[in-house]
Design a protein around this motif. Structure first.
Motif, PDB file in Angstrom:
ATOM      1  N   GLY A  88       0.790  -1.225   0.000  1.00  0.00           N
ATOM      2  CA  GLY A  88       0.000   0.000   0.000  1.00  0.00           C
ATOM      3  C   GLY A  88       0.823   1.277   0.000  1.00  0.00           C
ATOM      4  O   GLY A  88       0.291   2.348   0.304  1.00  0.00           O
ATOM      5  N   ILE A  89       2.108   1.176  -0.346  1.00  0.00           N
ATOM      6  CA  ILE A  89       2.947   2.362  -0.453  1.00  0.00           C
ATOM      7  C   ILE A  89       2.494   3.178  -1.665  1.00  0.00           C
ATOM      8  O   ILE A  89       2.189   2.630  -2.721  1.00  0.00           O
ATOM      9  N   ALA A  90       2.455   4.503  -1.527  1.00  0.00           N
ATOM     10  CA  ALA A  90       2.033   5.351  -2.643  1.00  0.00           C
ATOM     11  C   ALA A  90       3.176   5.623  -3.616  1.00  0.00           C
ATOM     12  O   ALA A  90       2.992   5.596  -4.834  1.00  0.00           O
ATOM     13  N   LEU A  91       4.369   5.889  -3.077  1.00  0.00           N
ATOM     14  CA  LEU A  91       5.511   6.285  -3.900  1.00  0.00           C
ATOM     15  C   LEU A  91       6.785   5.743  -3.284  1.00  0.00           C
ATOM     16  O   LEU A  91       7.030   5.933  -2.084  1.00  0.00           O
ATOM     17  N   GLN A  92       7.590   5.044  -4.085  1.00  0.00           N
ATOM     18  CA  GLN A  92       8.912   4.614  -3.639  1.00  0.00           C
ATOM     19  C   GLN A  92       9.964   5.360  -4.436  1.00  0.00           C
ATOM     20  O   GLN A  92       9.911   5.428  -5.666  1.00  0.00           O
ATOM     21  N   LEU A  93      10.948   5.923  -3.723  1.00  0.00           N
ATOM     22  CA  LEU A  93      12.060   6.628  -4.339  1.00  0.00           C
ATOM     23  C   LEU A  93      13.338   5.831  -4.099  1.00  0.00           C
ATOM     24  O   LEU A  93      13.653   5.504  -2.947  1.00  0.00           O
ATOM     25  N   THR A 127      15.902  15.637  -8.951  1.00  0.00           N
ATOM     26  CA  THR A 127      14.535  15.429  -9.416  1.00  0.00           C
ATOM     27  C   THR A 127      13.539  16.144  -8.508  1.00  0.00           C
ATOM     28  O   THR A 127      13.623  16.038  -7.281  1.00  0.00           O
ATOM     29  N   ARG A 128      12.606  16.857  -9.118  1.00  0.00           N
ATOM     30  CA  ARG A 128      11.558  17.533  -8.353  1.00  0.00           C
ATOM     31  C   ARG A 128      10.236  16.802  -8.560  1.00  0.00           C
ATOM     32  O   ARG A 128       9.831  16.544  -9.684  1.00  0.00           O
ATOM     33  N   PHE A 129       9.571  16.469  -7.460  1.00  0.00           N
ATOM     34  CA  PHE A 129       8.279  15.778  -7.496  1.00  0.00           C
ATOM     35  C   PHE A 129       7.202  16.709  -6.956  1.00  0.00           C
ATOM     36  O   PHE A 129       7.415  17.402  -5.962  1.00  0.00           O
ATOM     37  N   CYS A 130       6.060  16.693  -7.622  1.00  0.00           N
ATOM     38  CA  CYS A 130       4.895  17.425  -7.135  1.00  0.00           C
ATOM     39  C   CYS A 130       3.844  16.401  -6.712  1.00  0.00           C
ATOM     40  O   CYS A 130       3.326  15.656  -7.558  1.00  0.00           O
ATOM     41  N   LEU A 131       3.543  16.344  -5.448  1.00  0.00           N
ATOM     42  CA  LEU A 131       2.572  15.393  -4.909  1.00  0.00           C
ATOM     43  C   LEU A 131       1.223  16.093  -4.748  1.00  0.00           C
ATOM     44  O   LEU A 131       1.149  17.186  -4.177  1.00  0.00           O
ATOM     45  N   ARG A 132       0.190  15.436  -5.244  1.00  0.00           N
ATOM     46  CA  ARG A 132      -1.160  16.001  -5.146  1.00  0.00           C
ATOM     47  C   ARG A 132      -2.104  14.964  -4.582  1.00  0.00           C
ATOM     48  O   ARG A 132      -2.024  13.789  -4.914  1.00  0.00           O
ATOM     49  N   SER A 133      -3.026  15.431  -3.754  1.00  0.00           N
ATOM     50  CA  SER A 133      -4.065  14.539  -3.243  1.00  0.00           C
ATOM     51  C   SER A 133      -5.079  14.285  -4.344  1.00  0.00           C
ATOM     52  O   SER A 133      -5.295  15.141  -5.217  1.00  0.00           O
ATOM     53  N   ILE A 134      -5.677  13.122  -4.318  1.00  0.00           N
ATOM     54  CA  ILE A 134      -6.696  12.759  -5.301  1.00  0.00           C
ATOM     55  C   ILE A 134      -8.063  13.120  -4.736  1.00  0.00           C
ATOM     56  O   ILE A 134      -8.452  12.642  -3.667  1.00  0.00           O
ATOM     57  N   GLU A 135      -8.766  13.971  -5.447  1.00  0.00           N
ATOM     58  CA  GLU A 135     -10.091  14.368  -4.980  1.00  0.00           C
ATOM     59  C   GLU A 135     -11.046  13.181  -5.122  1.00  0.00           C
ATOM     60  O   GLU A 135     -11.030  12.456  -6.122  1.00  0.00           O
TER      61      GLU A 135
END
Length: 224
Positions: free
Chosen positions: A145-150, A208-216
């Motif tokens: 259930g991880i959202a993002l792995q770097l 690297t630049r990441f833009c994280l957004r919540s999902i409506e």
């Protein structure tokens, strides 16, 4: 030297210029002992982000005095996430930034990666960004259930042809973005070079630049 103080300062300046809320480093800071590299990496203390600078160790930190490096990197202002996590809060929302130790750690007498420990006590339902130096285990991580792995480690394969061999050694992951079910994996080419093979062809280094957004939520699914 490949990466003297002036190079480190230039990278810190570029990273700070991105004006990110959070800075993360996925390991392999150095080759050499603290005494050998102290001056070269001193500019890292200048990394600035409102929510902090988080990092995990890579395999190279274990080649030298791991405990010494962990202390020194912490003294430079980095929160080292060795099988633990931190929580970033915005109003009533939380983001978990978790980190694990490197797969090579047990071979050097240290604790290996422990995702259970890294996630223990996290806020229920909060999305998780995982820092894991090597991308090899990403498919099993995605099932948690991880959202993002770097990740890093691969140097993007360093040059055409060799990248295919590097991918095979990392379960197919070598550079860039991979979608694994509901998890996104991003494997960075790295910011520098490995002195043992100081070459890149067609595999540029990166910050690297990441833009994280919540999902409506789907409005159609909302109660009337």
């Amino acid at each position: 030297k490949l990466f003297p103080t002036a190079w480190s300062q230039a990278m810190v300046t570029r990273a700070n210029a991105a004006e990110a809320d959070l800075i993360v480093v996925t390991g392999d800071f150095i080759d050499g002992s603290v005494d050998m590299r102290r001056t070269d990496i001193a500019p890292l203390q200048g990394l600035q982000a409102p929510d902090g600078v988080f990092a995990v160790p890579g395999n190279h930190e274990y080649f030298f005095d791991y405990a010494d490096w962990m202390r020194h990197l912490s003294d430079l202002g980095m929160l080292m996430l060795a099988n633990t996590h931190a929580v970033v809060t915005r109003d009533a929302s939380h983001l978990v930034v978790a980190g694990v130790t490197d797969l090579s750690a047990p071979g050097h007498g240290h604790a290996g990666p422990d995702l259970d420990a890294a996630l223990d006590g996290r806020p229920p339902g909060a999305p998780v960004v995982l820092l894991d130096h090597q991308p090899r285990n990403a498919r099993s991580t995605a099932e948690r259930g991880i959202a993002l792995q770097l990740s890093g480690h691969t140097h993007g394969g360093m040059l055409p042809g060799l990248d295919r061999l590097v991918a095979r050694g990392n379960n197919g992951f070598v550079s860039g973005r991979y979608d694994l079910g509901t998890m996104t994996l991003y494997v960075s080419n790295g910011t520098g070079l490995w002195p043992g093979f100081a070459l890149r062809i067609g595999k540029p280094s990166e910050i690297t630049r990441f833009c994280l957004r919540s999902i409506e939520p789907d409005r159609a699914a909302e109660p009337g």
